[in-house]
Design an enzyme around this catalytic site. Structure first.
Site: not given
Length: 267
Positions: A128, A214, A216
């Site tokens: 990002c 993202h 994660e």
């Protein structure tokens, strides 16, 4: 005198240490309170992702056998960076900040990223904001999209190289951005795009791998961000309700984590 069995164990431990990947996580922000209580930092968040990826791709192997993650708070400790000779890869996290700003810590980060990219050895992963910093370090224009926010789980159309790297036909990943990299760097291999953002992922063998999304993020992590940003007026009611309806949609974060590990280890 050490037995042959002890000597063998010591040799195996030395071999494991030699092949263990040394990754510097450049923490470009701090998680929201609930996420921070669980993971402490974004180094912890990415450790959870990479552990899931390592467990999926290499059964019975713990993350610590593969990777040593060391976090650096580069926002508040401007000169806290690793020596490039001491790391094998660097991971730039997401952030609430703008990658095109001229704050001292952002300029320092761009300069460090340039040095890592030019090192010829250290591999760079950008997520990002980190993806945008890599774009800026490579001379690309970074700025705010006129399409607003891309948030929660969205689909990304993959290129042939994207399908090869992520082992997917289409990427479904959490998003949290309105800033974009406007063009692919001349030396990059495009990985994916969608109608909101043309530059969703970039790759250069042995140099960098980036994604605008993202991997994660989990339902819990993004739901906390959505709620808090809606509460302070960053997201309108319509944006919030649309995004929260997609927060729990299954996504391919672990597949991206596997690709990150593979890139950091093999290029």
């Amino acid at each position: 005198m050490a037995s042959s069995e002890q000597q063998q164990r010591q040799a195996e431990q030395q071999t494991a240490q030699q092949r263990r990947l040394r990754v510097a996580v450049l923490e470009c922000d701090a998680p929201q309170p609930q996420t921070r209580a669980l993971h402490k930092s974004y180094t912890g968040v990415f450790a959870a992702l990479l552990a899931a990826a390592a467990g999926t791709s290499q059964p019975r192997r713990e993350l610590e056998d593969l990777v040593t993650l060391t976090g650096y708070d580069i926002v508040h400790e401007l000169h806290t960076y690793p020596a490039l000779d001491d790391i094998d890869a660097v991971l730039l996290t997401g952030s609430r900040h703008n990658a095109f700003d001229e704050d001292p810590w952002i300029r320092n980060l761009v300069d460090f990223t340039k040095r890592a990219l030019d090192s010829g050895r250290v591999r760079v992963v950008g997520i990002c904001f980190g993806h945008q910093i890599v774009g800026r370090a490579l001379g690309m224009r970074v700025g705010q999209s006129d399409k607003g926010w891309e948030v929660a789980v969205t689909d990304v159309e993959l290129t042939d190289k994207g399908r090869e790297i992520f082992q997917l036909d289409k990427l479904r990943v959490h998003q949290m951005h309105r800033d974009i990299v406007f063009d692919f760097p001349p030396d990059s291999i495009p990985l994916g795009s969608n109608d909101f953002c043309a530059v969703q992922g970039m790759y250069s063998p042995d140099r960098y791998l980036t994604v605008q999304g993202h991997p994660e993020f989990t339902n819990e992590i993004i739901s906390e961000i959505l709620f808090n940003r809606h509460t302070v007026g960053i997201f309108t009611k319509d944006v919030y309700e649309d995004a929260i309806s997609r927060a729990s949609v299954p996504h391919d974060g672990v597949a991206v984590g596997k690709a990150m590990l593979n890139f950091m280890r093999h290029g």
